[in-house]
Design a protein around this motif. Structure first.
Motif, PDB file in Angstrom:
ATOM      1  N   UNK A  88      39.718  29.804  44.150  1.00 17.86           N
ATOM      2  CA  UNK A  88      39.532  30.923  43.227  1.00 17.86           C
ATOM      3  C   UNK A  88      40.189  32.175  43.794  1.00 17.86           C
ATOM      4  N   UNK A  89      40.028  32.366  45.097  1.00 18.61           N
ATOM      5  CA  UNK A  89      40.651  33.508  45.778  1.00 18.61           C
ATOM      6  C   UNK A  89      42.175  33.400  45.733  1.00 18.61           C
ATOM      7  N   UNK A  90      42.684  32.215  46.032  1.00 15.60           N
ATOM      8  CA  UNK A  90      44.130  31.988  45.960  1.00 15.60           C
ATOM      9  C   UNK A  90      44.628  32.213  44.535  1.00 15.60           C
ATOM     10  N   UNK A  91      43.882  31.694  43.558  1.00 20.77           N
ATOM     11  CA  UNK A  91      44.274  31.863  42.162  1.00 20.77           C
ATOM     12  C   UNK A  91      44.314  33.320  41.739  1.00 20.77           C
ATOM     13  N   UNK A  92      43.376  34.113  42.274  1.00 17.58           N
ATOM     14  CA  UNK A  92      43.351  35.537  41.957  1.00 17.58           C
ATOM     15  C   UNK A  92      44.635  36.222  42.416  1.00 17.58           C
ATOM     16  N   UNK A  93      44.975  36.058  43.690  1.00 18.31           N
ATOM     17  CA  UNK A  93      46.155  36.756  44.201  1.00 18.31           C
ATOM     18  C   UNK A  93      47.455  36.094  43.755  1.00 18.31           C
ATOM     19  N   UNK A  94      47.409  34.808  43.410  1.00 15.43           N
ATOM     20  CA  UNK A  94      48.594  34.177  42.822  1.00 15.43           C
ATOM     21  C   UNK A  94      48.891  34.798  41.465  1.00 15.43           C
ATOM     22  N   UNK A  95      47.833  35.073  40.697  1.00 11.51           N
ATOM     23  CA  UNK A  95      47.994  35.736  39.399  1.00 11.51           C
ATOM     24  C   UNK A  95      48.542  37.145  39.576  1.00 11.51           C
ATOM     25  N   UNK A  96      47.924  37.926  40.485  1.00  9.59           N
ATOM     26  CA  UNK A  96      48.347  39.309  40.686  1.00  9.59           C
ATOM     27  C   UNK A  96      49.782  39.392  41.201  1.00  9.59           C
ATOM     28  N   UNK A  97      50.115  38.495  42.133  1.00  7.32           N
ATOM     29  CA  UNK A  97      51.475  38.479  42.675  1.00  7.32           C
ATOM     30  C   UNK A  97      52.475  38.056  41.614  1.00  7.32           C
ATOM     31  N   UNK A  98      52.151  36.988  40.888  1.00  8.03           N
ATOM     32  CA  UNK A  98      53.051  36.508  39.843  1.00  8.03           C
ATOM     33  C   UNK A  98      53.282  37.543  38.762  1.00  8.03           C
ATOM     34  N   UNK A  99      52.223  38.246  38.379  1.00  6.25           N
ATOM     35  CA  UNK A  99      52.358  39.262  37.337  1.00  6.25           C
ATOM     36  C   UNK A  99      53.219  40.434  37.808  1.00  6.25           C
ATOM     37  N   UNK A 100      53.025  40.853  39.062  1.00  5.43           N
ATOM     38  CA  UNK A 100      53.833  41.951  39.603  1.00  5.43           C
ATOM     39  C   UNK A 100      55.293  41.554  39.713  1.00  5.43           C
ATOM     40  N   UNK A 101      55.545  40.376  40.258  1.00  5.97           N
ATOM     41  CA  UNK A 101      56.932  39.903  40.372  1.00  5.97           C
ATOM     42  C   UNK A 101      57.574  39.801  38.999  1.00  5.97           C
ATOM     43  N   UNK A 102      56.816  39.291  38.022  1.00 10.78           N
ATOM     44  CA  UNK A 102      57.355  39.122  36.664  1.00 10.78           C
ATOM     45  C   UNK A 102      57.723  40.473  36.054  1.00 10.78           C
ATOM     46  N   UNK A 103      56.838  41.451  36.197  1.00 10.91           N
ATOM     47  CA  UNK A 103      57.085  42.771  35.618  1.00 10.91           C
ATOM     48  C   UNK A 103      58.284  43.461  36.262  1.00 10.91           C
ATOM     49  N   UNK A 104      58.355  43.387  37.588  1.00  4.94           N
ATOM     50  CA  UNK A 104      59.395  44.116  38.312  1.00  4.94           C
ATOM     51  C   UNK A 104      60.764  43.439  38.231  1.00  4.94           C
TER      52      UNK A 104
END
Length: 294
Positions: free
Chosen positions: A129-145
């Motif tokens: 769950x912890x990995x999934x949280x930061x995988x989501x946050x990282x993926x979303x940031x990379x996608x936006x930028x």
């Protein structure tokens, strides 16, 4: 031992906060909240939880600043949020993960290497769950930028039509692949820092990389859908910019002015967190049977 870990956690958290503030990745309020989150994560979660947090922060900070001027010129936006992050962004991107680290500490103590799978079902769920949280946050940031650098006009996810860059809920090919890569990166960080024993006993552990990639993709997808529906986007022709608050002179593109960026980020990360925690034990057992052919 507890006192030594507390001192070590505080020192590391000070380093993270100082780097964020000095590099202008965080405002003063962002640095303070980042310090508190980092200290709590290092103390409760140990090296595994802390390393994932640092990996998210450093990679996202670097990618945010990558070709920053080009992104400013590319986005028709009234204010591109790509510079210093405030406390609200820090907390929306980390408070759920911090809660997981605290829960793990209260139930099992500081994280120790385990074999991800049904043998350690609850620990596996918490960690994934912890990995999934930061995988989501990282993926979303990379996608936006990184998606902002794509030359082609993005597509509004709920209407499948081309819209100006900077529109909430707009997706691109580059951004989609970046979300998968960002999530896989977080999964890879855990996989390569876990002990060699954990990678050779029990279910195969490499699927944690796949789990991270899925979390990055799904989280970014949820973020885009929520943004297109519950965040206002309009085009102000007189200034040739995208506005994110209703304006009588702006042409409405999508969404209602209900949620903020931070609220959307929080919800999307929460969805990925819960989903990864729920499926994790069975997910690893599935690959165990696939690898043995039984």
């Amino acid at each position: 031992m507890i006192l030594l870990r507390a001192v070590f956690s505080v020192v590391l958290a000070i380093g993270v906060a100082y780097y964020g503030y000095s590099s202008r990745s965080l405002t003063a309020s962002g640095a303070v909240s980042g310090f508190l989150v980092a200290a709590g994560t290092f103390f409760c979660g140990g090296s595994a939880y802390g390393t994932i947090l640092i990996s998210f922060f450093l990679s996202s900070s670097r990618i945010t600043k990558y070709k920053y001027r080009a992104k400013l010129n590319r986005l028709h936006d009234d204010k591109k949020q790509g510079g210093s992050r405030r406390w609200s962004y820090v907390l929306s991107s980390s408070i759920t993960a911090l809660a997981i680290a605290v829960c793990h500490y209260l139930m099992f103590g500081v994280h120790k290497p385990i074999v991800l799978g049904s043998k350690f079902k609850l620990q596996t769920s918490l960690l994934c769950a912890y990995i999934g949280h930061y995988a989501c946050c990282t993926g979303d940031t990379w996608a936006s930028e990184l998606g902002a650098l794509e030359k082609a006009m993005p597509v509004l996810i709920t209407k499948c039509k081309r819209v100006p860059p900077g529109t909430h809920g707009a997706v691109s090919v580059t951004g989609t692949f970046a979300s998968i890569a960002g999530g896989a990166f977080i999964g890879s960080v855990y996989y390569f820092m876990s002990s060699p024993t954990n990678r050779t006993e029990g279910p195969p552990q490499w699927p944690v990389i796949l789990l991270g990639a899925l979390a990055g993709f799904v989280g970014s997808l949820v973020d885009s859908i929520l943004g297109s529906l519950f965040q206002y986007s309009g085009f102000l022709a007189s200034r040739q910019i995208i506005v994110h608050k209703p304006d009588p002179e702006a042409k409405h593109i999508s969404g209602f002015d209900i949620l903020s960026n931070n609220q959307v980020n929080f919800i999307a990360a929460l969805v990925s967190t819960v989903a990864c925690g729920f499926i994790a034990p069975s997910f690893f057992e599935y690959w165990k049977y696939e690898s043995t052919g039984s």
